[in-house]
Design a protein around this motif. Structure first.
Motif, PDB file in Angstrom:
ATOM      1  N   ASN A  10       8.855   6.308  -1.249  1.00  0.00           N
ATOM      2  CA  ASN A  10       8.441   5.311  -0.255  1.00  0.00           C
ATOM      3  C   ASN A  10       8.327   5.895   1.153  1.00  0.00           C
ATOM      4  O   ASN A  10       7.722   5.292   2.039  1.00  0.00           O
ATOM      5  N   LEU A  11       8.930   7.044   1.379  1.00  0.00           N
ATOM      6  CA  LEU A  11       9.028   7.589   2.735  1.00  0.00           C
ATOM      7  C   LEU A  11       7.684   8.037   3.307  1.00  0.00           C
ATOM      8  O   LEU A  11       7.517   8.087   4.530  1.00  0.00           O
ATOM      9  N   ASN A  12       6.715   8.354   2.454  1.00  0.00           N
ATOM     10  CA  ASN A  12       5.401   8.756   2.949  1.00  0.00           C
ATOM     11  C   ASN A  12       4.792   7.649   3.811  1.00  0.00           C
ATOM     12  O   ASN A  12       4.311   7.901   4.931  1.00  0.00           O
ATOM     13  N   LEU A  13       4.828   6.422   3.310  1.00  0.00           N
ATOM     14  CA  LEU A  13       4.284   5.293   4.069  1.00  0.00           C
ATOM     15  C   LEU A  13       5.128   5.023   5.310  1.00  0.00           C
ATOM     16  O   LEU A  13       4.592   4.737   6.382  1.00  0.00           O
ATOM     17  N   VAL A  14       6.441   5.119   5.176  1.00  0.00           N
ATOM     18  CA  VAL A  14       7.332   4.894   6.320  1.00  0.00           C
ATOM     19  C   VAL A  14       6.960   5.810   7.476  1.00  0.00           C
ATOM     20  O   VAL A  14       6.795   5.371   8.627  1.00  0.00           O
ATOM     21  N   LEU A  15       6.803   7.097   7.194  1.00  0.00           N
ATOM     22  CA  LEU A  15       6.497   8.074   8.240  1.00  0.00           C
ATOM     23  C   LEU A  15       5.116   7.838   8.833  1.00  0.00           C
ATOM     24  O   LEU A  15       4.919   8.023  10.047  1.00  0.00           O
ATOM     25  N   GLN A  16       4.164   7.385   8.024  1.00  0.00           N
ATOM     26  CA  GLN A  16       2.826   7.071   8.551  1.00  0.00           C
ATOM     27  C   GLN A  16       2.889   5.881   9.509  1.00  0.00           C
ATOM     28  O   GLN A  16       2.246   5.891  10.570  1.00  0.00           O
ATOM     29  N   ILE A  17       3.658   4.856   9.146  1.00  0.00           N
ATOM     30  CA  ILE A  17       3.777   3.679  10.016  1.00  0.00           C
ATOM     31  C   ILE A  17       4.456   4.043  11.327  1.00  0.00           C
ATOM     32  O   ILE A  17       4.061   3.576  12.403  1.00  0.00           O
ATOM     33  N   THR A  54       0.830  -1.196   0.000  1.00  0.00           N
ATOM     34  CA  THR A  54       0.000   0.000   0.000  1.00  0.00           C
ATOM     35  C   THR A  54       0.866   1.247   0.000  1.00  0.00           C
ATOM     36  O   THR A  54       2.017   1.216   0.452  1.00  0.00           O
ATOM     37  N   TYR A  55       0.316   2.342  -0.494  1.00  0.00           N
ATOM     38  CA  TYR A  55       1.058   3.607  -0.536  1.00  0.00           C
ATOM     39  C   TYR A  55       0.734   4.492   0.656  1.00  0.00           C
ATOM     40  O   TYR A  55       1.411   5.484   0.903  1.00  0.00           O
ATOM     41  N   SER A  56      -0.318   4.128   1.390  1.00  0.00           N
ATOM     42  CA  SER A  56      -0.771   4.978   2.486  1.00  0.00           C
ATOM     43  C   SER A  56      -1.509   4.139   3.518  1.00  0.00           C
ATOM     44  O   SER A  56      -1.889   2.996   3.253  1.00  0.00           O
ATOM     45  N   LEU A  57      -1.733   4.728   4.701  1.00  0.00           N
ATOM     46  CA  LEU A  57      -2.523   4.059   5.734  1.00  0.00           C
ATOM     47  C   LEU A  57      -3.772   4.870   6.067  1.00  0.00           C
ATOM     48  O   LEU A  57      -4.335   4.741   7.143  1.00  0.00           O
ATOM     49  N   LEU A  58      -4.198   5.714   5.144  1.00  0.00           N
ATOM     50  CA  LEU A  58      -5.333   6.593   5.402  1.00  0.00           C
ATOM     51  C   LEU A  58      -6.671   5.889   5.187  1.00  0.00           C
ATOM     52  O   LEU A  58      -7.725   6.509   5.296  1.00  0.00           O
ATOM     53  N   SER A  59      -6.608   4.605   4.870  1.00  0.00           N
ATOM     54  CA  SER A  59      -7.800   3.765   4.751  1.00  0.00           C
ATOM     55  C   SER A  59      -8.795   4.265   3.718  1.00  0.00           C
ATOM     56  O   SER A  59      -9.986   4.371   3.971  1.00  0.00           O
ATOM     57  N   THR A  60      -8.295   4.578   2.524  1.00  0.00           N
ATOM     58  CA  THR A  60      -9.184   4.939   1.422  1.00  0.00           C
ATOM     59  C   THR A  60      -9.464   3.737   0.534  1.00  0.00           C
ATOM     60  O   THR A  60     -10.219   3.831  -0.416  1.00  0.00           O
ATOM     61  N   SER A  61      -8.834   2.609   0.837  1.00  0.00           N
ATOM     62  CA  SER A  61      -9.077   1.382   0.077  1.00  0.00           C
ATOM     63  C   SER A  61      -8.973   0.197   1.034  1.00  0.00           C
ATOM     64  O   SER A  61      -8.492   0.323   2.159  1.00  0.00           O
ATOM     65  N   GLU A  62      -9.413  -0.960   0.558  1.00  0.00           N
ATOM     66  CA  GLU A  62      -9.445  -2.139   1.417  1.00  0.00           C
ATOM     67  C   GLU A  62      -8.047  -2.587   1.838  1.00  0.00           C
ATOM     68  O   GLU A  62      -7.828  -2.970   2.986  1.00  0.00           O
ATOM     69  N   ASP A  63      -7.086  -2.512   0.900  1.00  0.00           N
ATOM     70  CA  ASP A  63      -5.740  -2.950   1.241  1.00  0.00           C
ATOM     71  C   ASP A  63      -5.111  -2.035   2.287  1.00  0.00           C
ATOM     72  O   ASP A  63      -4.402  -2.494   3.185  1.00  0.00           O
TER      73      ASP A  63
END
Length: 254
Positions: free
Chosen positions: A125-132, A88-97
C-alpha cells in the motif's frame, strides 16, 4: 461528575461518545473538505460509512462507471464534507479511477486527505501513500484492518511509521468502530492547524532534473499563481503527462 448541560442536539442518537454527529448526505455549509483515498479492498468505504452514517460502496472494476461518494459529519461544532474517492493503486493517471482520485487530491484542494491502508498488507500500500504525500501537505494515515494484522501476528511500530512518513498514523478496525474517535480527532486537529504535517518527499534528485523542475515550477507559478504544488506538476509535465498538460491548457482545474 460532569455537570455540563448538553444541548438537545447532542443527546440525539446521531451523536456518539466521540462527539461525532453523522450527517449522511447533508454536506451543506461545511467548514472543511476531507478526501478519502486508498487502494481497493482496504476498508475505505467502511471508514466512510463509519464517519457519515451512510451505507455507500464505491466500486471500480471493468464496466462500472467511476464515481465518488460524498457525505458529511460534524465534530466539535464544525462540519466536514467527506469525499470517498475511487480505490486506486497509483496516481499516474493510466486509468479513469486514477485520474479522478489524483485530480481531486491535487486540484480539489481538500483540507485533509485520509489515506486508508491495509495494516496486514502495508508494504504493497505504501506506493500510493508516497505518491499522495508528493501532492498534498495535510494527510493522515488510517492504518485500517488492524484486527487482520493482529490475527496474522503482524506488529507495526506506528510511532516510527509516523516519523518516517511525516504525518499522523491512526490504527483502526473500522468495521468494529475501533480507532474511529481517534481518527476524527486527528482530522479535526490537522484541519485546525493543531497538527503540522511534514510529509515525506523525494530527495537526492539528479542536479540536472532538479534544475529543470525548479525552473519549470517557477514558470507555472507565474502563469497560475493559485495552483497547488507546482513542483509536482512540473515533474509530471517533464514526464509528458497529457492529462496535466491538457488541464493547464484549458484552465479546467486552475
Amino acid at each position: 461528575m460532569d455537570t455540563k448541560v448538553k444541548s438537545v442536539c447532542e443527546t440525539c442518537p446521531q451523536f456518539n461518545a466521540s462527539g461525532l454527529k453523522k450527517l449522511g448526505v447533508n454536506t451543506n455549509n461545511f467548514d472543511f473538505v476531507v478526501a478519502l483515498a486508498g487502494n481497493p479492498n482496504t476498508g475505505k468505504s467502511t471508514v466512510f460509512n463509519a464517519l457519515t452514517g451512510l451505507k455507500q460502496h464505491t466500486g471500480n472494476w471493468p464496466g462500472k462507471t467511476v464515481t465518488r461518494a460524498e457525505g458529511g459529519f460534524e465534530y466539535d461544532h464544525q462540519k466536514f464534507k467527506l469525499v470517498d474517492l475511487p480505490g486506486t493503486y497509483s496516481l499516474l493517471s493510466t486509468s479513469e479511477d486514477e485520474e479522478v482520485a489524483r485530480n481531486f487530491i491535487l486540484f480539489g484542494k481538500p483540507t485533509v486527505t485520509i489515506i486508508v491502508v491495509d495494516a496486514s498488507r502495508l508494504e504493497r500500500n505504501l506506493n500510493l501513500v508516497l505518491q499522495i504525500l508528493e501532492i498534498t501537505e495535510n494527510a493522515v494515515l488510517c492504518l485500517n484492518l488492524m484486527d487482520e494484522a493482529k490475527r496474522n501476528h503482524i506488529e507495526i511500530n506506528t510511532r516510527a511509521l509516523a516519523r518516517d512518513l511525516g504525518i499522523p498514523v491512526v490504527p483502526t478496525s473500522a468495521r468494529f468502530k475501533k480507532g474511529i474517535p481517534e481518527l476524527i480527532q486527528t482530522i479535526s486537529e490537522i484541519a485546525n492547524n493543531k497538527i503540522k504535517c511534514k510529509p515525506h518527499r523525494i530527495k537526492n534528485i539528479p542536479k540536472n532534473i532538479e534544475k529543470a523542475v525548479t525552473k519549470l515550477s517557477l514558470e507555472i507559478e507565474k502563469e497560475y499563481p493559485n495552483i497547488p504544488n507546482s513542483r509536482w506538476i512540473a515533474f509530471r509535465l517533464l514526464e509528458g503527462d497529457t492529462q496535466i498538460i491538457n488541464a493547464l491548457k484549458t484552465g479546467e482545474f486552475v
